[in-house]
Design a protein around this motif. Structure first.
Motif, short mmCIF file in Angstrom:
data_model
loop_
_atom_site.label_atom_id
_atom_site.label_comp_id
_atom_site.label_asym_id
_atom_site.label_seq_id
_atom_site.Cartn_x
_atom_site.Cartn_y
_atom_site.Cartn_z
N ASP A 128 0.81 -1.22 0.00
CA ASP A 128 0.00 0.00 0.00
C ASP A 128 0.85 1.28 0.00
N SER A 129 2.12 1.17 -0.37
CA SER A 129 2.97 2.37 -0.44
C SER A 129 2.78 3.07 -1.78
N ALA A 130 2.86 4.39 -1.75
CA ALA A 130 2.83 5.20 -2.97
C ALA A 130 3.19 6.63 -2.59
N ASP A 131 4.24 7.14 -3.19
CA ASP A 131 4.64 8.53 -2.97
C ASP A 131 4.58 9.28 -4.30
N ILE A 132 4.10 10.52 -4.24
CA ILE A 132 4.18 11.42 -5.39
C ILE A 132 5.52 12.15 -5.27
N THR A 133 6.40 11.98 -6.24
CA THR A 133 7.73 12.57 -6.15
C THR A 133 7.73 13.99 -6.71
N ALA A 355 3.98 16.17 1.95
CA ALA A 355 5.25 15.77 1.35
C ALA A 355 5.09 14.61 0.37
N GLY A 356 3.95 14.56 -0.32
CA GLY A 356 3.75 13.57 -1.36
C GLY A 356 3.39 12.18 -0.89
N ARG A 357 3.34 11.96 0.41
CA ARG A 357 3.06 10.61 0.92
C ARG A 357 1.58 10.30 0.78
N THR A 358 1.28 9.16 0.12
CA THR A 358 -0.10 8.71 0.00
C THR A 358 -0.11 7.18 0.01
N SER A 359 -1.11 6.55 -0.57
CA SER A 359 -1.21 5.09 -0.57
C SER A 359 -2.04 4.65 -1.77
N GLY A 360 -1.95 3.37 -2.09
CA GLY A 360 -2.79 2.85 -3.15
C GLY A 360 -4.25 2.92 -2.80
N VAL A 378 -6.26 13.59 -14.19
CA VAL A 378 -5.56 14.08 -13.01
C VAL A 378 -4.10 14.30 -13.39
N ARG A 379 -3.47 15.26 -12.74
CA ARG A 379 -2.06 15.56 -13.00
C ARG A 379 -1.29 15.52 -11.68
N LEU A 380 -0.10 14.98 -11.72
CA LEU A 380 0.84 15.07 -10.61
C LEU A 380 1.77 16.23 -10.87
N THR A 381 2.31 16.84 -9.81
CA THR A 381 3.08 18.07 -10.00
C THR A 381 4.52 17.91 -9.52
N PRO A 382 5.41 18.81 -9.95
CA PRO A 382 6.80 18.79 -9.48
C PRO A 382 6.97 19.26 -8.04
N TYR A 383 5.86 19.51 -7.35
CA TYR A 383 5.91 19.91 -5.95
C TYR A 383 5.20 18.89 -5.06
N GLN A 384 5.12 17.64 -5.54
CA GLN A 384 4.53 16.53 -4.78
C GLN A 384 3.04 16.75 -4.52
N LYS A 385 2.37 17.40 -5.47
CA LYS A 385 0.95 17.69 -5.33
C LYS A 385 0.15 16.94 -6.41
N LEU A 386 -1.16 17.11 -6.36
CA LEU A 386 -2.08 16.44 -7.28
C LEU A 386 -3.13 17.44 -7.74
#
Length: 560
Positions: A128-133, A355-360, A378-386
């Protein structure tokens, strides 16, 4: 412009730098040896046909700690090894039998179908790990090599992959999270990103570079263009109209450099050609002797803009580039958090996690929330956002309310909004201290301690935490940059802590943060320190003065 100037000592004989264009083909470090011995992309076949069946213990060493990176795979840190041992233990003692995996998402663009697949991989294979980098990838942990073929199959079925997400190659290309929908955008750079991904990623001729190569292509300057190896940023030529300003040679790590403008304007249709020429220039002239000098920034620093452009034009393009004006420079970070109008009348809504930390599990629920709001993009961003696109007015508040318990805030506190963190000691073999959990704890502390400043501060104060000196979380260009170290506390004990950098920035405020002499902060006292320095800023600032302005002029005692 560069943050560091390095001059070669006069009178000293030049050592071979491993520059292929000068005939220097002998491998000069272990990485160059294994790349010459077998092309890194060949490891894909061995993963599929040998290692997935045989398991971790069958993986050959230079594949495990070398070529696997070209497939987006790094061994993760074995649990229980403290930060003081990071640089002293051999790799085989640091390696866990599981992998970090990065999914390459050029431009950060995803559909709800792709998001569901990413979520399913997380829950099925990554605990269940998933980070937005901060390069808008999705990063997993706890990946078993035996599961990699099925993961790749699922990704490729929806147009995703992990090819060259790591390694000495062309990494995930950044794009604007709001490409195609932002009302201020004149040209959508997505076709250039798609062309490069389709034609050049996975090309063996481009897969052995001196080091990693980072790309950013967008009309809006919302993808940190100053610190990429190559950036194309929107610029209007007085005669030719909309196109892109070419900047190359940026990068941070232990020696930060800001990208140089070459003074060239590139039309959209020529972006892939010029990008390819710069990649080849780096491949052929880049320094391959010392790994810590193998980034493009060192070559550009040595050559300067004029010579770099001349070699690019004469040897790799075979033609002159068009002179052009600089791209507009943003006054503040553009993170797209909140509700904003699209050019078609719908809305895009930007959300911050911590800080981009999320989960599946959370990402699957995000896909459900999007579909309920009528969105499929949906778009992911270079600042760990969505950022969720295409939300009608009547669906905005329901989406915002649904996303909040999933860990995504559209109206976050300043501290949640502007805090970033790298992977840290939890999984990274280079890290010295914890970052993700420390960032989450710090945000929670500051939301309580400094809640009274939410209305006082005009702009968020960016806090970036990094577990080692490599600056994956961009510590030198944050308002408060924190570099992980083992420090001595008041009792003389060696404990986790941070070296402090203050007043860094991008855009109009393009400067490397000020590093205080011998100033370190113990990790457990980080909340105290940030509260203290931010409170002093509010008390001492002048009219319209930013935190960065104040931090660069303030007396050192005020910054401790």
């Amino acid at each position: 412009m560069t943050a560091t100037t390095q001059a070669r000592p006069k009178g000293r004989a030049r050592k071979p730098e491993g520059q292929w264009a000068l005939g220097e083909r002998d491998p000069l470090n272990p990485n160059e040896v294994f790349k010459q011995a077998d092309a890194p992309l060949n490891v894909r076949r061995r993963i599929l046909e040998e290692y997935a069946a045989g398991g971790f213990d069958t993986i050959e060493g230079t594949d495990l700690r070398g070529r696997f990176r070209w497939m987006g795979l790094y061994t993760q840190r074995r649990p229980g090894i403290d930060g003081g041992k990071t640089a002293t233990l051999p790799p085989e003692e640091l390696d866990d039998e599981f992998f970090m995996m990065r999914v390459r998402i050029d431009g950060g663009q995803l559909t709800t179908e792709q998001l569901r697949v990413l979520a399913g991989i997380s829950t099925d294979f990554a605990r269940d790990s998933a980070d937005i980098t901060d390069r808008h990838n999705i990063q997993y942990h706890w990946i078993d090599v035996k599961d990699v073929p099925e993961i790749w199959e699922r990704l490729e079925a929806v147009g995703l992959d992990t090819m060259e997400a790591c390694g000495d190659c062309t990494r995930t290309a950044l794009g604007s999270p709001v490409a195609g929908v932002h009302p201020d955008e004149v040209l959508d750079a997505t076709p250039a990103l798609e062309y490069i991904k389709k034609h050049y990623v996975g090309d063996p001729e481009l897969a052995n570079l001196p080091r990693k190569f980072k790309t950013a292509i967008a009309w809006l300057p919302d993808m940190a263009p100053e610190i990429n190896d190559i950036s194309f940023v929107g610029s209007i030529h007085p005669e030719h109209g909309p196109g892109f300003d070419l900047q190359i040679g940026g990068g941070l790590s232990t020696k930060p450099f800001f990208a140089l403008r070459l003074g060239a304007w590139v039309p959209l249709e020529e972006v892939p050609e010029v990008w390819l020429a710069v990649v080849k220039l780096f491949r052929d002239y880049g320094f391959r002797r010392l790994r810590n000098r193998a980034r493009l920034k060192y070559l550009v620093e040595e050559w300067g803009a004029e010579r770099t452009r001349q070699v690019l034009e004469e040897e790799f393009l075979g033609r002159k580039l068009v002179d052009g004006p600089p791209a507009p420079t943003p006054k503040h970070t553009i993170d797209h958090i909140g509700v904003h109008r699209q050019k078609d009348g719908d809305n895009f809504v930007g959300f911050a996690s911590v800080a981009g930390r999320t989960s599946g599990t959370a990402l699957a629920a995000v896909a459900d929330a999007m579909e309920a709001a009528g969105s499929a993009r949906v778009r992911l961003t270079p600042y760990q956002k969505l950022v969720v696109l295409d939300v009608a007015d009547e669906n905005v508040e329901a989406l915002v309310d649904t996303m909040r318990p999933l860990g995504f805030e559209a109206r976050p506190s300043h501290w949640r909004r502007a805090t970033m963190a790298c992977t840290g000691i939890e999984f990274c073999k280079l890290a010295i201290v914890e970052t993700k959990k420390r960032a989450a704890d710090l945000v929670e502390e500051l939301e309580t301690r400094l809640a009274h400043l939410n209305e006082v501060l005009e702009h968020p104060i960016a806090i970036h935490l990094n577990g080692c000196p490599n600056s994956c979380a961009r510590i030198q260009v944050a308002d408060i940059g924190l570099k992980g170290q083992i420090v001595t506390d008041e009792n003389g004990e060696q404990v986790p802590g941070y070296q402090v950098h203050l007043g860094g920035g991008l855009g109009e405020d393009l400067v490397v943060g000020r590093k205080l002499r011998a100033h370190k902060v113990v990790a457990t006292e980080l909340g105290d320190y940030v509260e203290r320095v931010v409170t002093r800023f509010v008390e001492q600032r002048e009219v319209s003065e930013t935190f960065g302005d104040w931090a660069r002029r303030a007396d050192e005692e005020a910054l401790r």
